[in-house]
Design a protein around this motif. Structure first.
Motif, mmCIF file in Angstrom:
data_model
loop_
_atom_site.group_PDB
_atom_site.id
_atom_site.type_symbol
_atom_site.label_atom_id
_atom_site.label_comp_id
_atom_site.label_asym_id
_atom_site.label_seq_id
_atom_site.Cartn_x
_atom_site.Cartn_y
_atom_site.Cartn_z
ATOM 1 N N ILE A 1 43.072 3.371 -29.839
ATOM 2 C CA ILE A 1 43.536 3.108 -28.468
ATOM 3 C C ILE A 1 44.072 4.403 -27.846
ATOM 4 N N SER A 2 44.927 5.119 -28.580
ATOM 5 C CA SER A 2 45.514 6.355 -28.058
ATOM 6 C C SER A 2 44.448 7.420 -27.824
ATOM 7 N N THR A 3 43.475 7.511 -28.717
ATOM 8 C CA THR A 3 42.400 8.492 -28.555
ATOM 9 C C THR A 3 41.575 8.171 -27.313
ATOM 10 N N CYS A 4 41.289 6.880 -27.100
ATOM 11 C CA CYS A 4 40.564 6.483 -25.885
ATOM 12 C C CYS A 4 41.341 6.907 -24.645
ATOM 13 N N LYS A 5 42.640 6.641 -24.647
ATOM 14 C CA LYS A 5 43.467 7.001 -23.491
ATOM 15 C C LYS A 5 43.464 8.512 -23.266
ATOM 16 N N LEU B 1 30.477 7.837 -33.185
ATOM 17 C CA LEU B 1 31.033 6.590 -32.663
ATOM 18 C C LEU B 1 32.496 6.748 -32.259
ATOM 19 N N LEU B 2 32.964 7.978 -32.204
ATOM 20 C CA LEU B 2 34.342 8.232 -31.788
ATOM 21 C C LEU B 2 34.439 8.136 -30.269
ATOM 22 N N PRO B 3 35.627 7.860 -29.733
ATOM 23 C CA PRO B 3 35.756 7.738 -28.271
ATOM 24 C C PRO B 3 35.230 8.952 -27.506
ATOM 25 N N MET B 4 35.339 10.158 -28.094
ATOM 26 C CA MET B 4 34.898 11.348 -27.375
ATOM 27 C C MET B 4 33.430 11.682 -27.601
ATOM 28 N N THR B 5 32.761 10.959 -28.518
ATOM 29 C CA THR B 5 31.368 11.293 -28.810
ATOM 30 C C THR B 5 30.418 10.131 -28.602
ATOM 31 N N ILE B 6 30.926 8.970 -28.252
ATOM 32 C CA ILE B 6 30.069 7.778 -28.175
ATOM 33 C C ILE B 6 29.169 7.795 -26.933
ATOM 34 N N GLY B 7 29.450 8.663 -25.988
ATOM 35 C CA GLY B 7 28.575 8.815 -24.831
ATOM 36 C C GLY B 7 28.991 8.004 -23.613
ATOM 37 N N LEU B 8 30.229 7.605 -23.549
ATOM 38 C CA LEU B 8 30.713 6.876 -22.373
ATOM 39 C C LEU B 8 31.251 7.863 -21.365
ATOM 40 N N LEU C 1 35.264 -0.218 -27.137
ATOM 41 C CA LEU C 1 35.127 -1.200 -28.217
ATOM 42 C C LEU C 1 33.811 -1.967 -28.112
ATOM 43 N N LYS C 2 33.400 -2.310 -26.894
ATOM 44 C CA LYS C 2 32.113 -3.002 -26.713
ATOM 45 C C LYS C 2 30.969 -2.135 -27.227
ATOM 46 N N GLU C 3 30.980 -0.859 -26.825
ATOM 47 C CA GLU C 3 29.902 0.048 -27.239
ATOM 48 C C GLU C 3 29.947 0.301 -28.751
ATOM 49 N N PHE C 4 31.145 0.458 -29.286
ATOM 50 C CA PHE C 4 31.314 0.701 -30.724
ATOM 51 C C PHE C 4 30.715 -0.455 -31.536
ATOM 52 N N PHE C 5 31.122 -1.683 -31.201
ATOM 53 C CA PHE C 5 30.633 -2.831 -31.970
ATOM 54 C C PHE C 5 29.142 -3.077 -31.739
ATOM 55 N N LYS C 6 28.650 -2.781 -30.547
ATOM 56 C CA LYS C 6 27.215 -2.896 -30.283
ATOM 57 C C LYS C 6 26.450 -1.964 -31.218
ATOM 58 N N GLN C 7 26.934 -0.723 -31.366
ATOM 59 C CA GLN C 7 26.277 0.255 -32.244
ATOM 60 C C GLN C 7 26.359 -0.164 -33.718
ATOM 61 N N ILE C 8 27.499 -0.705 -34.119
ATOM 62 C CA ILE C 8 27.664 -1.160 -35.511
ATOM 63 C C ILE C 8 26.699 -2.306 -35.808
ATOM 64 N N VAL C 9 26.587 -3.275 -34.869
ATOM 65 C CA VAL C 9 25.715 -4.436 -35.062
ATOM 66 C C VAL C 9 24.256 -4.015 -35.200
ATOM 67 N N ILE C 10 23.837 -2.981 -34.455
ATOM 68 C CA ILE C 10 22.435 -2.554 -34.572
ATOM 69 C C ILE C 10 22.211 -1.628 -35.771
ATOM 70 N N GLY C 11 23.263 -1.398 -36.551
ATOM 71 C CA GLY C 11 23.104 -0.670 -37.802
ATOM 72 C C GLY C 11 23.464 0.797 -37.785
ATOM 73 N N CYS C 12 24.094 1.269 -36.745
ATOM 74 C CA CYS C 12 24.478 2.680 -36.680
ATOM 75 C C CYS C 12 25.527 2.996 -37.750
ATOM 76 N N THR C 13 25.272 4.020 -38.532
ATOM 77 C CA THR C 13 26.243 4.456 -39.550
ATOM 78 C C THR C 13 26.662 5.915 -39.343
ATOM 79 N N ASP C 14 26.273 6.470 -38.212
ATOM 80 C CA ASP C 14 26.667 7.841 -37.864
ATOM 81 C C ASP C 14 28.038 7.774 -37.204
#
Length: 164
Positions: A121-125, A152-159, A135-148
């Protein structure tokens, strides 16, 4: 007084809207080095055997400064570093109450889960990324099998961030 001079210089760099590279050059100029040399001289006098006794807090501060001398001036090596950690402190202040509550989590594992949650939460802020969107994007990536996980960090997830 001398530390105040260092902060004054930092304020000038900020007001001048200097780039990190320019700030690094300014931080390593003669003016800054003179202030640091004076500060070290005063510290050496305070650490000398013949110095009169002082209070417990002052003793603790002097020993801290002596022990961490090199680390205290690490900000000189990179113009993007801040002179202090007040930004980080501002972000973790709301978590101080959480520390007390963590005594009642029931297990060390749950306290660790809470710590991880609050870190995210603090890193996102800090990155200006909306928490829910992350969190939506993170869990979406986990569900499709992303293990990188590094991407998947707040600063690298591409939002897109809303950072000022």
């Amino acid at each position: 007084e001398l530390i105040g001079e260092l902060y004054k210089l930092e304020r000038e760099y900020e007001e001048g809207q200097l780039s990190p590279e320019q700030i690094k050059l300014c931080r390593n100029n003669l003016k800054t080095k003179e202030v640091i040399i004076k500060l070290r001289s005063k510290l050496d006098v305070l650490l000398s055997d013949g110095h009169p006794p002082r209070g417990e807090l002052m003793e603790k501060a002097i020993n801290y400064m002596n022990t961490f001398w090199t680390q205290l001036f690490a900000y000189l090596n990179d113009g993007s570093y801040s002179i202090d950690n007040s930004i980080a402190e501002r972000f973790i202040r709301p978590l101080a109450g959480e520390r007390k509550n963590s005594l009642f989590f029931g297990s060390g594992k749950m306290a660790s889960v809470s710590a991880a949650y609050h870190t995210i939460i603090s890193t996102c802020k800090m990155q200006g990324v909306p928490v829910l969107q992350y969190l939506k994007e993170f869990f979406k990536q986990i569900v499709i099998g992303c293990t990188d996980y590094e991407n998947l960090l707040p600063m690298t997830i591409g939002l897109n961030n809303n950072k000022y």
